[in-house]
Design an enzyme around this catalytic site. Structure first.
Site, PDB file in Angstrom:
ATOM      1  N   HIS A 172       0.848  -1.197   0.000  1.00 15.27           N
ATOM      2  CA  HIS A 172       0.000   0.000   0.000  1.00 15.27           C
ATOM      3  C   HIS A 172       0.883   1.247   0.000  1.00 15.27           C
ATOM      4  CE1 HIS A 172      -2.783   3.077   1.476  1.00 15.27           C
ATOM      5  NE2 HIS A 172      -3.782   2.262   1.182  1.00 15.27           N
ATOM      6  N   CYS A 211      -4.140   1.882  -4.195  1.00 13.72           N
ATOM      7  CA  CYS A 211      -5.027   2.816  -3.501  1.00 13.72           C
ATOM      8  C   CYS A 211      -5.191   4.043  -4.385  1.00 13.72           C
ATOM      9  CB  CYS A 211      -4.457   3.189  -2.143  1.00 13.72           C
ATOM     10  SG  CYS A 211      -5.532   4.305  -1.226  1.00 13.72           S
ATOM     11  N   HIS A 237      -7.952  -0.343  -3.477  1.00 10.37           N
ATOM     12  CA  HIS A 237      -8.710   0.547  -2.611  1.00 10.37           C
ATOM     13  C   HIS A 237      -9.352   1.595  -3.515  1.00 10.37           C
ATOM     14  CE1 HIS A 237      -6.520  -0.183   1.504  1.00 10.37           C
ATOM     15  NE2 HIS A 237      -7.121  -1.260   1.020  1.00 10.37           N
ATOM     16  N   ASP A 279     -12.902   2.706   0.276  1.00  9.96           N
ATOM     17  CA  ASP A 279     -12.056   3.130   1.373  1.00  9.96           C
ATOM     18  C   ASP A 279     -12.344   4.591   1.687  1.00  9.96           C
ATOM     19  OD1 ASP A 279     -10.139   2.807   3.304  1.00  9.96           O
ATOM     20  OD2 ASP A 279      -8.437   3.137   1.969  1.00  9.96           O
ATOM     21  N   HIS A 280     -12.245   4.948   2.954  1.00 13.37           N
ATOM     22  CA  HIS A 280     -12.313   6.334   3.419  1.00 13.37           C
ATOM     23  C   HIS A 280     -13.572   7.041   2.929  1.00 13.37           C
ATOM     24  CE1 HIS A 280      -7.658   6.614   4.074  1.00 13.37           C
ATOM     25  NE2 HIS A 280      -8.185   5.501   4.562  1.00 13.37           N
ATOM     26  N   TYR A 297     -14.155   5.591   8.388  1.00 20.44           N
ATOM     27  CA  TYR A 297     -14.484   4.172   8.433  1.00 20.44           C
ATOM     28  C   TYR A 297     -15.880   3.914   9.001  1.00 20.44           C
ATOM     29  CZ  TYR A 297      -9.796   2.912   7.016  1.00 20.44           C
ATOM     30  OH  TYR A 297      -8.634   2.766   6.292  1.00 20.44           O
TER      31      TYR A 297
END
Length: 314
Positions: A172, A211, A237, A279-280, A297
């Site tokens: 990542h 990501c 991601h 994600d996020h 999250y």
């Protein structure tokens, strides 16, 4: 290519939400658990997911590795623990290990956690000028050259184990993708550095957690970089940011500058068929963060994101 969700290792409402959304695969993080990398712990976790109709495909948690990153005494014991984790994952059929490098020891850094966005939802952001007002990290002083040397030492030890175990290593990016942060250099911060990292081993098992938000913050054109990295992408991601690595805000998945449909088309063009998770996400009306869970999250935005990914895939 299949949408998946980040879930805890034990059933809770997120497991139920995943099933209601039609999710059949899981990414696990072992919040609050110690020694989760042992065979017995992983075996019970895999069985727990299987009992609930979920296949555990990705481990997105990491045993302690700060000594390894910094080249300190005790790193060989840390590396041996990662080797055992990979062997255990291989025995249990868990395909992908999402790991980080120079995110250790500083971590993921944000300077704001309640930035207003669409409809009064709240998101997170980073301002490097503000963040660098703080004191240097206690580990400041290590050089970039030392970090590269330590990374090569680590990969030489773990890539052969990943190959024999049949497990993908998916690195990542550093978040934010900047160097240095609080006096500590970071390596996974650019497309060029990723190319160098991948060149340290020609094994197909040595690859990327792509990501999208981090690569967008690097200034990369996301669909082009997807095609460039090709089959070295093992895990995705799916997220976006507005801004640059020095100053950015996390966006709703359908409201950022990246052409998300073009990103999906790029994954298809390289034959990617692995897990992709949102994600996020912004925090929505009446949501409260779970204990020990950072903003980004929470659940409601994740439900939106899963639906958005499914729509793009169809």
């Amino acid at each position: 290519m299949e949408p998946t969700m980040l879930l805890p290792s034990r059933p809770d409402r997120r497991w139920t939400l995943a099933k209601q959304l039609g999710i059949s695969t899981a990414v696990v993080r072992f919040w609050g658990e110690s020694s989760w990398w042992t065979f017995d712990s992983l075996q019970r976790t895999v069985a727990r997911f299987d009992d609930h109709g979920l296949s555990l495909d990705v481990v997105e948690d990491r045993p302690p590795m700060t000594k390894t990153v910094l080249g300190l005494d005790g790193r060989d014991a840390e590396i041996e623990r990662v080797q055992r984790l990979l062997q255990n994952m291989g025995r249990l059929g868990i395909e992908t290990y999402c790991w980080v490098w120079t995110e250790n020891p500083v971590g993921v850094v944000r300077t704001s956690d309640s930035i207003p966005t669409r409809g009064g939802s709240r998101t997170v952001g980073y301002d490097h000028q503000l963040g660098e007002l703080g004191p240097d990290h206690p580990r400041a002083g290590i050089t970039e050259a030392e970090l590269w040397e330590n990374l090569e030492y680590f990969l030489d030890a773990v890539v052969p184990v990943a190959e024999s175990a049949g497990v993908n290593l998916a690195l990542h990016p550093d978040d934010p993708p900047l160097s240095p942060v609080r006096g500590v250099p970071r390596l996974a911060t650019s497309v060029e550095n990723y190319e160098r990292i991948l060149s340290l081993s020609d094994s197909d098992r040595h690859g990327i957690t792509f990501c999208q938000g981090n690569f967008a913050a690097m200034g990369a054109t996301v669909p082009d970089v997807i095609r460039s990295f090709g089959d070295r992408i093992h895990f995705v991601h799916f997220r976006d940011v507005d801004g640059t690595a020095d100053s950015f805000v996390e966006t709703w998945h359908d409201a950022g500058p990246t052409d998300m449909k073009a990103a999906i088309e790029a994954y298809r063009s390289i034959g990617f068929d692995g897990p992709i998770r949102p994600d996020h996400v912004p925090k929505m009306l009446d949501e409260e963060d779970r204990d020990a869970t950072m903003t980004g999250y929470t659940d409601m935005g994740r439900l939106f994101a899963i639906g958005y990914i499914k729509g793009l895939l169809e």
